[in-house]
Design a protein around this motif. Structure first.
Motif, PDB file in Angstrom:
ATOM      1  N   ALA A 347       0.866  -1.176   0.000  1.00  0.00           N
ATOM      2  CA  ALA A 347       0.000   0.000   0.000  1.00  0.00           C
ATOM      3  C   ALA A 347       0.903   1.226   0.000  1.00  0.00           C
ATOM      4  O   ALA A 347       1.966   1.218   0.619  1.00  0.00           O
ATOM      5  N   TYR A 348       0.482   2.259  -0.730  1.00  0.00           N
ATOM      6  CA  TYR A 348       1.314   3.457  -0.750  1.00  0.00           C
ATOM      7  C   TYR A 348       0.473   4.719  -0.634  1.00  0.00           C
ATOM      8  O   TYR A 348      -0.734   4.724  -0.934  1.00  0.00           O
ATOM      9  N   LYS A 349       1.131   5.768  -0.192  1.00  0.00           N
ATOM     10  CA  LYS A 349       0.543   7.097  -0.119  1.00  0.00           C
ATOM     11  C   LYS A 349       1.427   8.027  -0.933  1.00  0.00           C
ATOM     12  O   LYS A 349       2.649   8.056  -0.757  1.00  0.00           O
ATOM     13  N   ILE A 350       0.814   8.779  -1.848  1.00  0.00           N
ATOM     14  CA  ILE A 350       1.548   9.723  -2.669  1.00  0.00           C
ATOM     15  C   ILE A 350       0.830  11.064  -2.641  1.00  0.00           C
ATOM     16  O   ILE A 350      -0.408  11.112  -2.647  1.00  0.00           O
ATOM     17  N   VAL A 351       1.596  12.142  -2.552  1.00  0.00           N
ATOM     18  CA  VAL A 351       1.031  13.497  -2.545  1.00  0.00           C
ATOM     19  C   VAL A 351       1.162  14.054  -3.961  1.00  0.00           C
ATOM     20  O   VAL A 351       2.280  14.196  -4.478  1.00  0.00           O
ATOM     21  N   ARG A 352       0.033  14.366  -4.576  1.00  0.00           N
ATOM     22  CA  ARG A 352       0.042  14.878  -5.935  1.00  0.00           C
ATOM     23  C   ARG A 352      -0.457  16.322  -5.975  1.00  0.00           C
ATOM     24  O   ARG A 352      -1.312  16.713  -5.166  1.00  0.00           O
ATOM     25  N   ASN A 353       0.045  17.071  -6.921  1.00  0.00           N
ATOM     26  CA  ASN A 353      -0.388  18.448  -7.142  1.00  0.00           C
ATOM     27  C   ASN A 353      -1.509  18.434  -8.184  1.00  0.00           C
ATOM     28  O   ASN A 353      -1.277  18.138  -9.360  1.00  0.00           O
ATOM     29  N   ILE A 354      -2.734  18.709  -7.733  1.00  0.00           N
ATOM     30  CA  ILE A 354      -3.864  18.735  -8.665  1.00  0.00           C
ATOM     31  C   ILE A 354      -4.149  20.160  -9.129  1.00  0.00           C
ATOM     32  O   ILE A 354      -5.133  20.393  -9.846  1.00  0.00           O
ATOM     33  N   GLY A 355      -3.284  21.088  -8.718  1.00  0.00           N
ATOM     34  CA  GLY A 355      -3.400  22.464  -9.174  1.00  0.00           C
ATOM     35  C   GLY A 355      -2.417  22.743 -10.295  1.00  0.00           C
ATOM     36  O   GLY A 355      -2.260  21.938 -11.221  1.00  0.00           O
ATOM     37  N   THR A 356      -1.701  23.859 -10.213  1.00  0.00           N
ATOM     38  CA  THR A 356      -0.699  24.221 -11.207  1.00  0.00           C
ATOM     39  C   THR A 356       0.635  24.430 -10.514  1.00  0.00           C
ATOM     40  O   THR A 356       0.725  24.449  -9.281  1.00  0.00           O
ATOM     41  N   THR A 357       1.682  24.636 -11.314  1.00  0.00           N
ATOM     42  CA  THR A 357       3.002  24.877 -10.743  1.00  0.00           C
ATOM     43  C   THR A 357       3.019  26.170  -9.938  1.00  0.00           C
ATOM     44  O   THR A 357       3.596  26.240  -8.846  1.00  0.00           O
ATOM     45  N   ASN A 358       2.349  27.186 -10.467  1.00  0.00           N
ATOM     46  CA  ASN A 358       2.318  28.478  -9.784  1.00  0.00           C
ATOM     47  C   ASN A 358       1.305  28.523  -8.649  1.00  0.00           C
ATOM     48  O   ASN A 358       1.468  29.297  -7.701  1.00  0.00           O
ATOM     49  N   ALA A 359       0.261  27.721  -8.754  1.00  0.00           N
ATOM     50  CA  ALA A 359      -0.769  27.679  -7.701  1.00  0.00           C
ATOM     51  C   ALA A 359      -1.032  26.223  -7.333  1.00  0.00           C
ATOM     52  O   ALA A 359      -2.070  25.652  -7.709  1.00  0.00           O
ATOM     53  N   PRO A 360      -0.105  25.597  -6.636  1.00  0.00           N
ATOM     54  CA  PRO A 360      -0.240  24.161  -6.339  1.00  0.00           C
ATOM     55  C   PRO A 360      -1.382  23.870  -5.368  1.00  0.00           C
ATOM     56  O   PRO A 360      -1.654  24.646  -4.451  1.00  0.00           O
ATOM     57  N   VAL A 361      -2.044  22.754  -5.602  1.00  0.00           N
ATOM     58  CA  VAL A 361      -3.065  22.223  -4.691  1.00  0.00           C
ATOM     59  C   VAL A 361      -2.672  20.772  -4.422  1.00  0.00           C
ATOM     60  O   VAL A 361      -2.750  19.919  -5.316  1.00  0.00           O
ATOM     61  N   LEU A 362      -2.223  20.496  -3.221  1.00  0.00           N
ATOM     62  CA  LEU A 362      -1.722  19.169  -2.891  1.00  0.00           C
ATOM     63  C   LEU A 362      -2.831  18.278  -2.347  1.00  0.00           C
ATOM     64  O   LEU A 362      -3.652  18.710  -1.534  1.00  0.00           O
ATOM     65  N   LYS A 363      -2.835  17.034  -2.789  1.00  0.00           N
ATOM     66  CA  LYS A 363      -3.874  16.092  -2.363  1.00  0.00           C
ATOM     67  C   LYS A 363      -3.260  14.708  -2.187  1.00  0.00           C
ATOM     68  O   LYS A 363      -2.425  14.276  -2.991  1.00  0.00           O
ATOM     69  N   ASN A 364      -3.695  14.016  -1.131  1.00  0.00           N
ATOM     70  CA  ASN A 364      -3.215  12.665  -0.861  1.00  0.00           C
ATOM     71  C   ASN A 364      -3.945  11.637  -1.724  1.00  0.00           C
ATOM     72  O   ASN A 364      -5.184  11.665  -1.837  1.00  0.00           O
ATOM     73  N   TYR A 365      -3.190  10.745  -2.310  1.00  0.00           N
ATOM     74  CA  TYR A 365      -3.741   9.613  -3.041  1.00  0.00           C
ATOM     75  C   TYR A 365      -3.185   8.339  -2.409  1.00  0.00           C
ATOM     76  O   TYR A 365      -2.037   8.317  -1.942  1.00  0.00           O
ATOM     77  N   TYR A 366      -4.005   7.283  -2.420  1.00  0.00           N
ATOM     78  CA  TYR A 366      -3.586   6.001  -1.863  1.00  0.00           C
ATOM     79  C   TYR A 366      -3.713   4.926  -2.938  1.00  0.00           C
ATOM     80  O   TYR A 366      -4.619   4.972  -3.785  1.00  0.00           O
ATOM     81  N   GLY A 367      -2.782   3.988  -2.921  1.00  0.00           N
ATOM     82  CA  GLY A 367      -2.794   2.967  -3.949  1.00  0.00           C
ATOM     83  C   GLY A 367      -2.201   1.656  -3.479  1.00  0.00           C
ATOM     84  O   GLY A 367      -1.864   1.477  -2.298  1.00  0.00           O
ATOM     85  N   ALA A 368      -2.106   0.730  -4.424  1.00  0.00           N
ATOM     86  CA  ALA A 368      -1.541  -0.589  -4.145  1.00  0.00           C
ATOM     87  C   ALA A 368      -0.655  -1.002  -5.307  1.00  0.00           C
ATOM     88  O   ALA A 368      -0.959  -0.716  -6.469  1.00  0.00           O
TER      89      ALA A 368
END
Length: 396
Positions: A347-368
């Motif tokens: 199982a893994y947790k990854i933090v992804r930017n769902i915004g832009t480079t200049n206006a980042p919005v970070l969100k946790n995603y979980y996977g396998a």
């Protein structure tokens, strides 16, 4: 006596059909006698228990129908009332509306009747004839849109349950709408605001947590209409399922510097030290979070892994609950890199930017991640690890 006459009639018709030429074919419709008899009202609902059903009597000669009996099976149920080129009989003669259900011994109130219209003719070349007809008895309320499952906590997706009501004459007096948790749950009446003719429930507007629902529960909506003392009911059963992963992908990660980084969303590989991908190869046979620095610029991925106790492709295929992946990750000891063997699951947790480079919005995603075949050639000079992976974010 009439029942016996009907049976004799049918036998005679079979003989006449075999013996007559095409020009003189009498058939079971009586067309050659100068009259065609046809049931016009071929469908009613279970509420239409007192409706006059129309029969057309089309005459091509001077012949006319002088008497018309309606049979259900071998039983005469009605003398049709003849008026000119039409005849009628009342649906009450068909009662009760009882038909075989799906289960053995079960009965339902909707189905179809096989009817025989037995009639006498004057002015024709045969004294009487038979027409076989089918009459459908349908439900007064039906679901036109329904869903079998919804994702737990999902308030974004549109999932509609739509009902419509109709009869061919009977008046529908009222509708009662309820929901309950499972077959034995207590019903809650939510009828206010629902129209008798049609209506819709959008499941995204329901707060199932407030009502005590969780994954695996079944939500049942009931729609009951009434006409006098008669009622008809339909139900929609919706299973509340876990929040699933998105469709999985796969790829191969190796120590070849031209393809030693991999993207967990697409399965595409990239060469060493490029600013792309999610994990890279970690020797002798493992993977870890990418942390590249090229010409003073840094590219790092915030990802950690926890090995599960269960292994193998069969378990991985059934492992389809993002919230469970989070729970498993939180219960373990995360690491940013790991050495692996075949059939392990992480199982893994990854933090992804769902915004832009200049206006980042970070969100946790979980996977396998499932570790597949590991190919090692020349004592580790060439290593290739087959991986399958899937992930998603959690609906809050």
């Amino acid at each position: 006596m009439k029942t016996l006459s009907k049976i004799i009639l049918i036998t005679l018709f079979i003989i006449s059909m075999i013996s007559c030429s095409d020009d003189d074919d009498q058939g079971v419709t009586g067309v050659s006698a100068g009259v065609a008899v046809k049931l016009v009202d071929t469908e009613i609902t279970i509420f239409d228990i007192n409706r006059d059903l129309k029969i057309d009597l089309n005459s091509f000669t001077n012949a006319k129908v002088t008497n018309l009996d309606v049979f259900k099976g071998t039983t005469k149920i009605a003398d049709a009332v003849i008026s000119g080129n039409t005849a009628t009989f009342n649906s009450s003669s068909l009662l009760p509306f009882v038909f075989p259900g799906e289960e053995e011994g079960e009965t339902v109130s909707s189905g179809s009747f096989d009817l025989d219209l037995v009639y006498d003719i004057s002015g024709g070349n045969i004294p009487s004839a038979i027409t076989a007809e089918k009459l459908l008895v349908t439900k007064a309320i039906n679901l036109t849109d329904k869903v079998s499952s919804i994702k737990f906590k999902d308030s974004a997706s549109t999932n509609l349950i739509t009902y419509v009501t109709s009869t061919t004459g009977a008046k529908i007096d009222d509708i009662v709408v309820t929901w309950r948790k499972g077959e034995t749950g207590t019903e809650t009446d939510i009828s206010t605001g629902f129209n008798i003719d049609k209506g819709t429930i959008d499941l995204k507007n329901k707060d199932y947590i407030t009502y005590g629902f969780t994954k695996g529960d079944v939500l049942i909506y009931s729609f009951t209409v009434s006409s006098g003392a008669l009622t008809d009911k339909v139900e929609a059963k919706i299973e509340i399922i876990p929040q699933p992963f998105k469709s999985g992908v796969s790829g191969n990660l190796g120590n070849d510097l031209t393809k030693n980084q991999i993207n967990l969303l697409t399965g595409s590989t990239s060469k060493d030290d490029t600013f792309t991908g999610d994990i890279d190869f970690v020797g002798p046979q493992g993977f870890g979070a990418i942390n590249n620095t090229v010409n003073g610029e840094n590219y790092s991925v915030d990802i950690q892994f926890v090995k599960l106790g269960d292994t193998g492709a069969s378990f991985y295929d059934k492992y389809n609950d993002v919230e469970q992946a989070k729970a498993d990750f939180d219960a373990g000891i995360p690491s940013t890199s790991t050495q692996v063997v075949k059939d392990e699951i992480y199982a893994y947790k990854i933090v992804r930017n769902i915004g832009t480079t200049n206006a980042p919005v970070l969100k946790n995603y979980y996977g396998a991640i499932l570790v597949g075949d590991i190919t090692v050639i020349n004592a580790g000079t060439n290593v290739d690890i087959a991986l399958s992976f899937k992930e998603n974010s959690i609906i809050d």
